[in-house]
Design an enzyme around this catalytic site. Structure first.
Site, PDB file in Angstrom:
ATOM      1  N   GLU A  78       0.751  -1.254  -0.131  1.00  0.00           N
ATOM      2  CA  GLU A  78       0.016   0.103  -0.134  1.00  0.00           C
ATOM      3  C   GLU A  78       0.770   1.107   0.135  1.00  0.00           C
ATOM      4  O   GLU A  78       0.271   2.239  -0.616  1.00  0.00           O
ATOM      5  CB  GLU A  78      -0.803  -0.066   1.139  1.00  0.00           C
ATOM      6  CG  GLU A  78      -2.011  -1.073   1.217  1.00  0.00           C
ATOM      7  CD  GLU A  78      -1.576  -2.412   1.576  1.00  0.00           C
ATOM      8  OE1 GLU A  78      -0.529  -2.658   1.845  1.00  0.00           O
ATOM      9  OE2 GLU A  78      -2.628  -3.366   1.709  1.00  0.00           O
TER      10      GLU A  78
ATOM     11  N   LYS B 134     -17.889  -1.041   5.757  1.00  0.00           N
ATOM     12  CA  LYS B 134     -18.231  -2.027   4.777  1.00  0.00           C
ATOM     13  C   LYS B 134     -19.821  -1.907   4.720  1.00  0.00           C
ATOM     14  O   LYS B 134     -20.285  -2.430   3.904  1.00  0.00           O
ATOM     15  CB  LYS B 134     -17.604  -3.598   5.145  1.00  0.00           C
ATOM     16  CG  LYS B 134     -17.669  -4.380   4.011  1.00  0.00           C
ATOM     17  CD  LYS B 134     -16.929  -5.633   4.500  1.00  0.00           C
ATOM     18  CE  LYS B 134     -16.827  -6.659   3.442  1.00  0.00           C
ATOM     19  NZ  LYS B 134     -16.400  -7.740   3.663  1.00  0.00           N
TER      20      LYS B 134
ATOM     21  N   PHE C 170     -11.427  -7.448  14.005  1.00  0.00           N
ATOM     22  CA  PHE C 170     -10.388  -7.710  12.975  1.00  0.00           C
ATOM     23  C   PHE C 170     -10.137  -6.776  11.987  1.00  0.00           C
ATOM     24  O   PHE C 170     -11.039  -6.289  11.415  1.00  0.00           O
ATOM     25  CB  PHE C 170     -10.772  -9.232  12.402  1.00  0.00           C
ATOM     26  CG  PHE C 170      -9.899  -9.652  11.496  1.00  0.00           C
ATOM     27  CD1 PHE C 170      -8.534 -10.032  11.943  1.00  0.00           C
ATOM     28  CD2 PHE C 170     -10.027  -9.930  10.183  1.00  0.00           C
ATOM     29  CE1 PHE C 170      -7.544 -10.385  10.912  1.00  0.00           C
ATOM     30  CE2 PHE C 170      -8.984 -10.092   9.287  1.00  0.00           C
ATOM     31  CZ  PHE C 170      -7.795 -10.511   9.448  1.00  0.00           C
ATOM     32  N   GLN C 171      -8.941  -6.364  12.106  1.00  0.00           N
ATOM     33  CA  GLN C 171      -8.416  -5.221  11.105  1.00  0.00           C
ATOM     34  C   GLN C 171      -9.174  -3.894  11.337  1.00  0.00           C
ATOM     35  O   GLN C 171      -9.280  -3.302  10.600  1.00  0.00           O
ATOM     36  CB  GLN C 171      -8.431  -5.765   9.560  1.00  0.00           C
ATOM     37  CG  GLN C 171      -7.671  -7.059   9.258  1.00  0.00           C
ATOM     38  CD  GLN C 171      -7.325  -7.423   7.908  1.00  0.00           C
ATOM     39  OE1 GLN C 171      -8.125  -7.355   7.137  1.00  0.00           O
ATOM     40  NE2 GLN C 171      -6.173  -7.765   7.743  1.00  0.00           N
TER      41      GLN C 171
ATOM     42  N   MET D 169      23.763   9.036   2.761  1.00  0.00           N
ATOM     43  CA  MET D 169      23.902  10.221   3.352  1.00  0.00           C
ATOM     44  C   MET D 169      24.160  10.241   4.836  1.00  0.00           C
ATOM     45  O   MET D 169      24.695  10.869   5.306  1.00  0.00           O
ATOM     46  CB  MET D 169      22.219  10.842   3.075  1.00  0.00           C
ATOM     47  CG  MET D 169      22.226  11.987   3.421  1.00  0.00           C
ATOM     48  SD  MET D 169      23.315  13.249   2.809  1.00  0.00           S
ATOM     49  CE  MET D 169      22.371  13.773   1.497  1.00  0.00           C
TER      50      MET D 169
HETATM   51  C1  LIG Z   1      12.053   5.632   5.485  1.00  0.00           C
HETATM   52  C2  LIG Z   1      13.386   6.305   5.729  1.00  0.00           C
HETATM   53  N1  LIG Z   1      14.116   5.695   6.768  1.00  0.00           N
HETATM   54  C3  LIG Z   1      15.428   6.319   7.174  1.00  0.00           C
HETATM   55  C4  LIG Z   1      15.695   7.606   6.461  1.00  0.00           C
HETATM   56  C5  LIG Z   1      16.915   8.208   6.894  1.00  0.00           C
HETATM   57  N2  LIG Z   1      17.831   8.124   5.815  1.00  0.00           N
HETATM   58  C6  LIG Z   1      17.937   9.345   5.069  1.00  0.00           C
HETATM   59  S1  LIG Z   1      19.041   9.181   3.887  1.00  0.00           S
HETATM   60  C7  LIG Z   1      19.577   7.553   4.296  1.00  0.00           C
HETATM   61  C8  LIG Z   1      20.322   6.913   3.286  1.00  0.00           C
HETATM   62  C9  LIG Z   1      19.795   6.337   2.093  1.00  0.00           C
HETATM   63  O1  LIG Z   1      20.537   5.505   1.514  1.00  0.00           O
HETATM   64  P1  LIG Z   1      20.440   5.045  -0.253  1.00  0.00           P
HETATM   65  O2  LIG Z   1      19.094   5.050  -0.465  1.00  0.00           O
HETATM   66  O3  LIG Z   1      21.171   4.036  -0.462  1.00  0.00           O
HETATM   67  O4  LIG Z   1      20.975   6.562  -0.701  1.00  0.00           O
HETATM   68  P2  LIG Z   1      22.432   7.344  -0.637  1.00  0.00           P
HETATM   69  O5  LIG Z   1      22.702   8.200   0.489  1.00  0.00           O
HETATM   70  O6  LIG Z   1      23.384   6.046  -0.245  1.00  0.00           O
HETATM   71  O7  LIG Z   1      22.649   7.757  -1.903  1.00  0.00           O
HETATM   72  C10 LIG Z   1      18.761   7.259   5.243  1.00  0.00           C
HETATM   73  C11 LIG Z   1      18.758   6.051   5.924  1.00  0.00           C
HETATM   74  C12 LIG Z   1      14.784   8.147   5.532  1.00  0.00           C
HETATM   75  N3  LIG Z   1      15.120   9.438   5.048  1.00  0.00           N
HETATM   76  N4  LIG Z   1      13.758   7.500   5.182  1.00  0.00           N
END
Ligand SMILES: Cc1ncc(C[n+]2csc(CCOP(=O)(O)OP(=O)(O)O)c2C)c(N)n1
Ligand SMILES: [Mg+2]
Lengths: 196, 589
Positions: B76, B188, B138-139, B499
């Site tokens: 979803e 529902k 449920f749900q 990042m």
């Molecule tokens: C759902 C979610 N969980 C955690 C984060 C925290 N976060 C921000 S950037 C990042 C790294 C993302 O890794 P990747 O997709 O490999 O991108 P890269 O920075 O390596 O290009 C994380 C864990 C987020 N933004 N969103």
């Protein structure tokens, strides 16, 4: 680690001297004091439907507006209810609160009431029953009345401004307060002025 | 979309989806569910995204025989993101469907994302029958309660006769004024109950009256201020895209020769290679955009909410500037940055009003020159030494090169998102599709699916993804294959949640706690297992060929670019810092 770029480093960049305060308003840092908060009474006309109250209180919680009291009740129009809110915020916060409130779709209109608006709160104060006459006399002093008496306790009803209720609560304190309930402020504009 | 190719189901004559009806006539209303579908048809909805389940089954059943196309997603969250991107690309509301309980909670991330980015997404969720609401059935979850803070408005439908009106209102409201997500919770019994009431055309609530036109006197005063400014700067945000006001925005900038910076969601409002355009400002924005923000004496901000990733520290944001703030949402004005000249109204309309009120361009030759100087002083760029692994910026530029100006780019969240937005030169609005306010990893792939279904056939759809982000919603690749969608996923694979690794290097003394993947799937093979095409690229000389092959392939393809794992994103304004404090390398942080 790599990825560096070219250009003058931060310390070689000419930076302007201007400043904003934490509200984003440009200021003279020399003279700026912490913004003072004030009490504002907001009245909101809302659709009388489930979830509105939860929505309004949720909004104030999640946006960290300082809320002092909130009351809600029906109006003469069965589809509409009126919510009275008291908040304590610096000026920009009050404006924000009004706008955010207005933005909720089931909120029809929002106004901030004039400082002289009629404001009333109801309190029920249950005190020890050992001196019922004295309790009655104090209640009268606050234009209140005794609404329940038992061997152990006397309950009085007081209406008035928040300050008046505060004062009454303090006075009743000497009898020993068992329980207390307060409604929070309900307010309307005076005279011909419309509230919303 | 195109001929089926590698799919195993090639031999099958029809699928269920093909059998599903749609004979060009509107759905006949016999129940709450058919009324719901009819309301969507009346609203012009053509496509929606969702996942089946008990409480929503009556609505799904009512779709049998409707002209509305339904895309069955794997999760979803994917449905919500696909609907979101569908809206961003087409400007029309995106609709997603889920069952009660886990179906609804799985939508939550996507709804929150749409809320942060003001995207018109309509979520329809099943709910247990009203007789069971409150019994922990449920749900059962309190879906309207959970989503109240992250929707523009939500509804609990309680009557089969009015459910169609409610659904119509939810669609109309999502797309009007400042757009945003709406949700209708559908018990529902309501969808099953009989009714023959045609909901009619969708309408916003009578009490919802966004102001389209700014106060004339306020416009007049603001126009005088612009004329008198020495260092005027236009700041175009996502609101300009939402309002379809790019044309007005471009006309205003070029006629009065006022330099432009955009926010990240505002990318594409003006062509990034235009002389006046300084690209986007903020944490990883260009040095020149951030210098301009810091030195302007009049910031003309249109359709932006002054997010902290744009402003850095409030105290030092555009410290010498008066601010004209144009926005359709009064609550955004003076929320984060005080507006000296608030102009409430539709972005395009107010820009026209300002245009009519402004006889002369401000005298800003010196300022324009200064902006050009910053462009040369702080160039964006990267080196490609032979002895180092592939640079991600090179890959982004190669993709940009290989595609048209109208190509649509979606992304995950992280370093790759920043490189995509920095090194792709965007020229059109609604071509940069990303998760800005919520920063949702996993947005890119489902967004590419939604974008593909909204875009014209000749517009390429490229998802620039991260390895980590890709893994969060990779299951949606099955949908792209099943629906035969021509999308290209370019993973900038650094085997890191990069990042986070960058921040650990800068602010946590290089302790890479839970940032590196000690093992990561081979994405090219994973793609093939899904029935898509996959390539792996490690060297510069393979980049162009792989891109060409992937773009040529008429279906979903994945290129796993193994990039320099040590590469970091610059410039970088340290959080809470001033815009002009951007670091150009790690030692400046
Ligand atoms: C759902 C979610 N969980 C955690 C984060 C925290 N976060 C921000 S950037 C990042 C790294 C993302 O890794 P990747 O997709 O490999 O991108 P890269 O920075 O390596 O290009 C994380 C864990 C987020 N933004 N969103
Ligand atoms: Mg990564």
């Amino acid at each position: 680690m790599s990825g560096g770029l070219e250009g003058p480093p931060p310390e070689e960049r000419a930076s302007p001297d201007g400043r904003r305060n934490s509200q984003g308003i440009r200021i003279d840092p020399e003279v700026e004091a912490e913004p003072e908060s004030r009490r504002a009474v907001l009245s909101a006309l809302v659709q009388h439907e489930p979830g509105v109250l939860a929505n309004v209180s949720g909004l104030f919680r999640r946006r960290q507006f300082n809320i002092e009291s909130l009351t809600v009740g029906p109006t003469t129009d069965g589809d509409r209810a009126r919510i009275t809110l008291e908040i304590d915020e610096p000026e920009p916060g009050i404006e924000q609160a009004k706008k955010q409130l207005q933005k909720l779709v089931p909120v029809i209109a929002v106004t901030e009431l004039e400082p002289d608006a009629i404001r009333r709160e109801l309190a029920l104060i249950k005190v020890d029953g050992s001196a019922p006459d004295q309790v009655g006399a104090v209640a009268e002093m606050y234009d209140g009345k005794t609404v329940d008496v038992s061997r152990e306790s006397v309950t009085v009803e007081i209406t008035g401004s928040e300050q008046k209720i505060d004062a009454a609560v303090e006075t009743f304190g000497r009898f020993g307060i068992h329980e207390i309930v307060r409604t929070g402020t309900a307010a309307l504009e005076r005279g011909t002025r419309k509230t919303t | 979309m195109s001929e089926r190719t590698t799919k195993q189901r090639e031999t099958e004559e029809t699928t269920d989806a093909d059998a599903k009806g749609g004979d060009g006539t509107p759905t006949t209303v016999t129940s709450g569910a058919t009324s719901t579908v009819r309301a969507l048809e009346n609203a012009g909805i053509e496509t929606m995204f969702g996942v089946q389940g008990g409480a929503i089954m009556p609505v799904y059943d009512a779709l049998w025989g409707s002209d509305i196309d339904h895309v069955m997603m794997a999760h979803e969250q994917g449905a919500a993101h696909a609907a979101d991107a569908y809206n961003v690309v087409s400007g029309r509301p995106g609709v997603c469907l889920a069952t009660s309980g886990p179906g609804a909670t799985n939508l939550v991330t996507g709804i929150a994302d749409a809320n942060m980015d003001s995207d018109a997404v309509v979520a329809l969720t099943g709910q247990v029958p009203q007789s069971m609401v409150g019994s922990d059935a449920f749900q059962e979850t309190d879906t309207t309660g959970i989503t109240a803070p992250i929707t523009k408005n939500n509804y609990f439908a309680s009557d089969a006769d009015t459910v169609g009106d409610t659904v119509g209102e939810a669609v109309a409201l999502a797309g009007s004024g400042r757009p945003g997500p709406t949700l209708v919770d559908l018990p529902k019994d309501v969808t099953n109950n009989e009714t023959d009431r045609d909901p009619g055309m969708p309408q916003t609530p009578e009490t919802y009256t966004p102001q389209e036109e700014a106060d004339a006197d306020a416009v007049e005063t603001a126009a005088h201020t612009i004329e008198a400014a020495d260092r005027p700067l236009l700041l175009f945000g996502g609101g300009v895209v939402k309002a379809d006001a790019s044309e007005e925005a471009r006309a205003f900038a070029t006629e009065y020769e006022i330099p432009v910076v955009t926010t990240m969601p505002g990318i594409g409002t003006v062509p990034e290679d235009h002389d006046l355009c300084l690209s986007w400002a903020g944490m990883h924005g260009t040095g020149y955009a951030n210098m301009a923000i810091n030195h302007t004496d009049l910031l003309i901000a249109v359709g932006t909410r002054f997010d902290d990733r744009l402003t850095g520290g409030i105290e030092t944001f555009a410290p010498d500037a008066e601010v004209i703030h144009v926005d359709i949402d009064p609550a955004e004005v003076s929320k984060n940055i005080h507006a000296d000249y608030p102009l409430i109204g539709d972005a395009g309309r107010v820009l026209e009003q300002l245009h009519d009120a402004l006889p002369e361009a401000p005298d800003a030759d010196e300022w324009r020159e200064q902006c050009q100087t910053w462009k040369t002083e702080y160039p964006m760029g990267y080196a490609t030494p032979d002895d180092e692994p592939l640079k991600p910026q090179f890959v982004v530029e190669a993709l940009d090169e290989a595609t048209s100006d109208e190509a649509i780019v979606t992304s995950g969240v992280g370093q790759h998102q920043m490189w995509a937005s920095q090194y792709w030169t965007f020229r059109e609005p609604r071509t940069w599709v990303s998760s800005h306010g919520l920063g949702t990893m996993g947005y890119g792939l489902p967004a590419a699916i939604g974008a593909r279904l909204a875009a014209d056939d000749d517009e390429e759809v490229v998802c620039v993804d991260g390895d980590g982000s890709f893994l969060m919603t990779v299951q949606e690749l099955s949908v792209a294959v099943r629906e035969d969608l021509d999308i290209t996923v370019a993973i900038l694979n650094n085997e890191y949640i990069g990042m986070v690794r960058q921040w650990q290097d800068a602010f946590f003394e290089g302790r890479h706690m839970a940032a590196g993947y000690s093992w990561i799937p081979e994405f090219d093979k994973l793609a093939e297992a899904f029935g898509a095409r996959g390539w792996r690229v490690d060297d510069y000389d393979e980049v162009a060929d792989a891109i060409e092959a992937a773009l040529d392939y008429d279906g979903p393809s994945v290129i796993d670019f193994h990039i320099d794992p040590a590469e970091n994103v610059y410039p970088m304004v340290p959080s809470g810092g001033a815009n002009d404090e951007f670091a150009l390398s790690e030692d400046q942080l």
